[in-house]
Write a protein that holds these residues in place. Structure first.
Motif, short mmCIF file in Angstrom:
data_model
loop_
_atom_site.label_atom_id
_atom_site.label_comp_id
_atom_site.label_asym_id
_atom_site.label_seq_id
_atom_site.Cartn_x
_atom_site.Cartn_y
_atom_site.Cartn_z
N PHE A 49 44.00 36.25 4.23
CA PHE A 49 43.86 37.69 4.41
C PHE A 49 42.47 38.00 4.94
CE2 PHE A 49 47.41 37.49 1.60
CZ PHE A 49 48.16 38.63 1.86
N GLU A 50 42.33 39.17 5.55
CA GLU A 50 41.02 39.61 6.00
C GLU A 50 40.86 41.09 5.67
OE1 GLU A 50 40.34 39.82 10.26
OE2 GLU A 50 42.48 40.06 10.61
N VAL A 51 39.63 41.49 5.46
CA VAL A 51 39.32 42.91 5.26
C VAL A 51 39.45 43.57 6.62
CG1 VAL A 51 37.54 44.58 4.64
CG2 VAL A 51 37.78 42.45 3.32
N ALA A 62 41.29 48.42 3.12
CA ALA A 62 42.51 47.84 3.69
C ALA A 62 42.32 46.35 3.92
CB ALA A 62 42.87 48.53 5.00
N ILE A 63 43.42 45.61 3.78
CA ILE A 63 43.44 44.20 4.10
C ILE A 63 44.68 43.91 4.95
CG2 ILE A 63 42.18 43.46 2.04
CD1 ILE A 63 44.90 42.59 0.84
N GLU A 64 44.61 42.82 5.70
CA GLU A 64 45.74 42.40 6.52
C GLU A 64 45.89 40.89 6.41
OE1 GLU A 64 45.66 43.89 10.55
OE2 GLU A 64 44.79 45.80 9.89
N LYS A 65 47.12 40.44 6.45
CA LYS A 65 47.40 39.00 6.45
C LYS A 65 47.27 38.51 7.89
CE LYS A 65 50.73 35.64 4.61
NZ LYS A 65 49.96 34.55 5.01
N GLN A 66 46.56 37.43 8.06
CA GLN A 66 46.40 36.84 9.38
C GLN A 66 47.71 36.18 9.79
OE1 GLN A 66 43.14 34.35 8.28
NE2 GLN A 66 41.62 35.95 8.62
N GLY A 67 48.00 36.19 11.08
CA GLY A 67 49.22 35.59 11.59
C GLY A 67 50.22 36.64 12.03
N GLU A 68 51.45 36.20 12.25
CA GLU A 68 52.47 37.09 12.81
C GLU A 68 53.18 37.96 11.78
OE1 GLU A 68 55.09 35.65 15.77
OE2 GLU A 68 53.61 34.26 16.57
N GLN A 69 53.20 37.54 10.51
CA GLN A 69 53.84 38.36 9.50
C GLN A 69 53.16 39.71 9.41
OE1 GLN A 69 53.57 35.86 5.94
NE2 GLN A 69 55.73 36.32 5.63
#
Length: 109
Positions: A49-51, A62-69
């Protein structure tokens, strides 16, 4: 900075800064105005994950999962703002587009 607002739930209470090359940046640019109703915050981000957004006081918003998901976690409530601030609908629309694309890929296999 107050992260637990007491005014109208659709009113923005503070701004956030948004990291380049994230889904949120694609939707809102460098910053956005959000509402805020949390009394806890992320301290450490899990691997993968990244901020993607933070408040001026450094609180992760907010955070987001790296990659296509499609995994995006936000500390604000865009559903409470969407009626009066239609830009908040962008997050839901992007999610639905991803769901449709994923469903189409699975059907065509």
């Amino acid at each position: 900075m107050k992260h637990d607002q007491y005014n109208n739930t659709s009113d923005p209470s503070h701004s956030i800064m948004i990291k380049d090359r994230t889904r949120l940046h694609d939707l809102y640019g460098n910053q956005a105005l959000i509402n805020s109703f949390h009394h806890q915050a992320i301290k450490d981000v899990a691997p993968g994950f990244e901020v993607s957004a933070w408040a001026k006081d450094g609180v992760i918003e907010a955070i987001e999962k790296q990659g296509e998901q499609f995994v995006v976690g936000v500390q604000w409530h865009p559903e409470m703002m969407a009626k009066e601030h239609t830009s908040m609908l962008k997050l839901f629309k992007l999610f639905m587009e991803h769901v449709q694309q994923t469903a189409t890929k699975k059907v065509s296999i």
